[in-house]
Design a protein around this motif. Sequence first.
Motif, PDB file in Angstrom:
ATOM      1  N   GLY A  55       0.761  -0.933  -0.485  1.00  0.00           N
ATOM      2  CA  GLY A  55      -0.053  -0.271   0.056  1.00  0.00           C
ATOM      3  C   GLY A  55       0.692   1.137  -0.435  1.00  0.00           C
ATOM      4  N   ASP A  59      -1.776   6.617  -1.297  1.00  0.00           N
ATOM      5  CA  ASP A  59      -3.173   6.673  -1.871  1.00  0.00           C
ATOM      6  C   ASP A  59      -4.203   6.075  -0.765  1.00  0.00           C
ATOM      7  N   SER A  61      -7.334   5.206  -1.615  1.00  0.00           N
ATOM      8  CA  SER A  61      -7.643   3.453  -2.050  1.00  0.00           C
ATOM      9  C   SER A  61      -6.997   2.582  -1.969  1.00  0.00           C
ATOM     10  N   SER A  62      -5.446   2.615  -1.183  1.00  0.00           N
ATOM     11  CA  SER A  62      -4.522   1.156  -1.217  1.00  0.00           C
ATOM     12  C   SER A  62      -4.934   0.904   0.136  1.00  0.00           C
ATOM     13  N   VAL A  64      -7.579   1.534   2.316  1.00  0.00           N
ATOM     14  CA  VAL A  64      -8.958   0.865   2.503  1.00  0.00           C
ATOM     15  C   VAL A  64      -9.520  -0.440   2.740  1.00  0.00           C
ATOM     16  N   ARG A  65      -8.109  -0.756   1.018  1.00  0.00           N
ATOM     17  CA  ARG A  65      -8.252  -1.736   1.518  1.00  0.00           C
ATOM     18  C   ARG A  65      -7.059  -2.977   2.090  1.00  0.00           C
ATOM     19  N   VAL A  66      -5.812  -2.460   2.892  1.00  0.00           N
ATOM     20  CA  VAL A  66      -4.743  -2.989   3.383  1.00  0.00           C
ATOM     21  C   VAL A  66      -5.975  -3.006   4.660  1.00  0.00           C
ATOM     22  N   SER A  68      -9.392  -3.276   5.398  1.00  0.00           N
ATOM     23  CA  SER A  68     -10.074  -4.011   4.502  1.00  0.00           C
ATOM     24  C   SER A  68      -9.494  -5.752   5.049  1.00  0.00           C
ATOM     25  N   ILE A  69      -8.156  -6.015   4.901  1.00  0.00           N
ATOM     26  CA  ILE A  69      -7.488  -7.118   5.020  1.00  0.00           C
ATOM     27  C   ILE A  69      -7.296  -7.481   5.907  1.00  0.00           C
ATOM     28  N   GLN A  71      -7.955  -5.934   9.309  1.00  0.00           N
ATOM     29  CA  GLN A  71      -9.036  -5.925  10.454  1.00  0.00           C
ATOM     30  C   GLN A  71      -8.478  -5.297  11.818  1.00  0.00           C
ATOM     31  N   ALA A 108      -9.176   6.795   5.988  1.00  0.00           N
ATOM     32  CA  ALA A 108      -8.919   5.529   5.806  1.00  0.00           C
ATOM     33  C   ALA A 108      -9.168   4.963   7.085  1.00  0.00           C
ATOM     34  N   TYR A 112     -13.018   2.486   8.041  1.00  0.00           N
ATOM     35  CA  TYR A 112     -13.207   1.086   8.250  1.00  0.00           C
ATOM     36  C   TYR A 112     -13.758   1.070   9.378  1.00  0.00           C
TER      37      TYR A 112
END
Length: 326
Positions: A55, A59, A61-62, A64-66, A68-69, A71, A108, A112
């Motif tokens: 990530g 960025d 968006s990156s 947010v993705r991290v 979500s993984i 947690q 982010a 989350y």
Amino acid sequence: MPRALVTGITGQDGLYLAELLLAKGYEVFGLIRGQNNPKLDLVRSTVPEVKLLTGDLTDVSSLVRVLSIAQPDEVYNLGAISFVAYSWENAALTTDVTGKGVLNILEATRLYAGDDIERVRFYQASSSEMFGKVQHVPQSESTLLWPRSPYGVAKTYGHYMTINYRESYGMHASSGVLFNHESPRRGPEFVTRKVSQAVARIKLGLQDELVMGNLDAKRDWGFAGDYVEAMWLMLQQPVGDDFVISTGETHSIGELLDVAFAAGGIDDWAPYVRQDPQFMRPAEVDLLIGDSTKARETLGWKPTVTFEQLVTMMVESDLAEQSRTR
């Protein structure tokens, strides 16, 4: 098992913090920028239990993705362009990563956490460089911030943004205003490691001189391993807050040279040290010394490694490393 996400996992603080969290039974996730990060192998060999995720603090968006993984229950934002001298050469990039990057990871984390905003606890790595042109000695949580470098300005932005998220959204967000903290894991571009590495090389006949800037600047230096414990303690408090983390002692660059060369068995460093104007800061921070009374009373934290022990530890580590590689 509690879960933690650490940005800046490749730095000395990230490694020490990961070791601390793993020892406390955490599942630890580390943020890595770029697939070919040169420090990737270092992290994998030092803390192999850490799960690495790709990530970038610039960025959202990156991030947010991290999140979500991973947690996570706790987020430690240690990621930054942290070399002060570099920040004058690349002020915009320093601002994007060290300043706006804090906003990105805060936002982010807020997204989350959702409606249950307090369930995720957030730590921001603030810096004594924010005090800059110091308005009070020693510096405490209430001292006016007057940064004197692009790095210090960026850290100040991130510090106030963390406070803003705490006050605006009720986020459990804390800032640790950490004074200089060092270790054998410090990068060679930082003055303490520059000195310890040079002493080792001079002792072994691999280097003739050490070129320095201002020898009169004074800093409050502690051991990074002690300071990451303070980070963890902040997130165990019932509410987020800001804490100065320091030893309360100040030492000049000249004193650093005294202890380092003595640790290398060299009594007089003068023949080996040369000053060069190119290593002088455009705007120097002359005296930094922290008042960590609040951390001692609220967190029960105090440093365990003295200045002399720290510098000796670093020189001995570099002597061993340089002996292996020469």
